[in-house]
Design an enzyme around this catalytic site. Structure first.
Site, short mmCIF file in Angstrom:
data_model
loop_
_atom_site.label_atom_id
_atom_site.label_comp_id
_atom_site.label_asym_id
_atom_site.label_seq_id
_atom_site.Cartn_x
_atom_site.Cartn_y
_atom_site.Cartn_z
N ARG A 253 -6.74 -1.40 4.28
CA ARG A 253 -6.05 -3.03 3.83
C ARG A 253 -5.12 -3.50 5.07
O ARG A 253 -4.23 -3.49 4.98
CB ARG A 253 -5.32 -2.81 2.90
CG ARG A 253 -6.14 -3.36 1.47
CD ARG A 253 -6.78 -3.96 0.64
NE ARG A 253 -7.80 -3.64 -0.11
CZ ARG A 253 -8.18 -3.20 0.30
NH1 ARG A 253 -9.44 -2.44 0.72
NH2 ARG A 253 -9.52 -2.83 -1.09
N SER B 92 -4.37 -8.57 -6.04
CA SER B 92 -4.38 -7.43 -6.61
C SER B 92 -2.46 -6.90 -5.28
O SER B 92 -2.69 -7.79 -4.06
CB SER B 92 -4.63 -5.70 -5.24
OG SER B 92 -5.93 -6.09 -6.47
N GLU C 36 0.65 -5.22 -0.81
CA GLU C 36 -0.05 -5.92 0.14
C GLU C 36 -0.22 -6.84 1.44
O GLU C 36 0.42 -7.12 2.35
CB GLU C 36 -1.17 -6.10 -0.53
CG GLU C 36 -2.43 -5.47 -0.81
CD GLU C 36 -4.38 -5.14 -1.26
OE1 GLU C 36 -3.99 -6.06 -1.18
OE2 GLU C 36 -3.88 -4.45 -1.79
#
Length: 346
Positions: free
Chosen positions: A164, A246, A342
């Site tokens: 990520r 998420s 995130e």
């Protein structure tokens, strides 16, 4: 180039948070970027690049000049016995692009179906799902320097992909430092789809589909349909319930740390990684702390998946951030694990 004033961003962020951009430019080509850089009123202004808005939390009206990326177009760049390279404009919807590749009989991206946002945002986040990460299918991209207006291309190594993470998420502290955050606007992205195609079915939810259907050698379309069904069952549709997917990264720990946690929490969901570390399921950690279904103001934790924070109707960015920080504190106090969000807080 047209500069729009006081533009509502409610429809341009998947949380559906109400906010405005003081000024917004729709970037449909590199010429639009060069035009704004040639304008002395705009050149020196701080800039914020906005794609699909699926990975941001807006906490107020956005004062920097918003560059709304709307570069479109899809094409096959090359095709040989080993692979096909396909290209998409950064403003194309990611899920629609994945569907288009299958329509062209070009499989390889089906595990990444239904990830919200635009194509240009996928390398920034190095998106991943159901056993595949973007870096596994990435070839190269074209971007433009927001300081100089120069075009440049990057391959996978130059993008510095990690879990990520990429070079686009890091802002250099000084000239010459690592990082293109705030400096580059992605225009086009190319993907290398290997031949022969092989389904990636190692993820437990896809294994369940194999057992349920009895189909051990699914077609690319079947894998695509399975992924869509799994995601629809687990994750809320941002068009119905505002969310950014998420919200936290799955943390990684050493095997020793994992064994220590298992000794206290035998049921913790964890996955050994190729580099020897162990990935922990952030959603399980959050659920274990009792957050599933809980709210702070109008920001809440989704009832079906604790990893997802949602807008229950009229949530502010401040409420989302407050909820996220409370979750981080709970997880750290119980497990000694620091969860990393995130989305980018704007």
């Amino acid at each position: 180039m047209i500069v729009e004033q006081n533009v509502s961003l409610a429809a341009h962020n998947s949380f559906g948070i109400v906010a405005k951009a003081r000024a917004l430019v729709r970037v449909r080509s590199e010429d639009d970027v060069r035009a704004l850089l040639a304008d002395p009123r705009l050149h020196e202004q701080p800039k914020f690049v906005l794609g699909g808005g699926s990975n941001i939390v807006i906490t107020g009206d956005v004062r920097p000049l918003v560059l709304k990326v709307e570069v479109m177009g899809k094409r096959v760049v090359s095709d040989d016995p080993r692979s096909t390279i396909v290209e998409s404009g950064a403003g194309e919807n990611w899920h629609a692009f994945v569907a288009w590749t299958l329509e062209q009989n070009l499989p390889g991206l089906e595990n990444l179906a239904m990830i919200p946002g635009t194509v240009g945002g996928t390398p920034v986040q190095n998106v991943g799902a159901y056993g595949v990460e973007l870096q596994d299918r990435f070839d190269s991209l074209d971007a433009i320097d927001l300081h100089t207006g120069e075009l440049f291309s990057l391959d996978a190594a130059q993008c510095a992909f990690r879990y990520r993470d990429s070079v686009f998420k890091h802002v250099p502290a000084k000239e010459g430092d690592f990082g293109l955050g705030g400096r580059a606007l992605i225009l086009r992205v190319r993907f290398r789809l290997a031949k022969p195609w092989k389904p990636v079915l190692g993820y437990i939810d896809l294994q369940r589909k194999v057992h349920e259907t009895g189909i051990t050698q699914p077609t690319p379309q079947q894998v695509f349909d399975w992924v869509c069904a799994v995601r629809a069952n687990k994750l809320p549709d941002p068009r119905v319930i505002g969310n950014a997917g998420s919200f936290f990264k799955n943390p990684t720990v050493t095997p020793e740390q994992c064994q220590d946690i298992i000794a206290r929490e035998p049921n913790i969901v964890h996955y050994p990684m190729p580099d020897g570390t162990v990935k922990l399921a952030a959603g399980w950690l959050i659920d274990a702390c009792g957050w599933k279904g809980k709210s702070v103001g109008q920001a809440g934790v989704y009832e079906k998946q604790a990893l997802v924070l949602v807008n229950r109707g009229g949530a502010t960015g401040g409420e989302v951030v407050t909820l996220a920080r409370a979750i981080q504190t709970s997880v750290y106090e119980r497990f000694g694990i620091r969860l990393e969000p995130e989305p980018v807080v704007v």
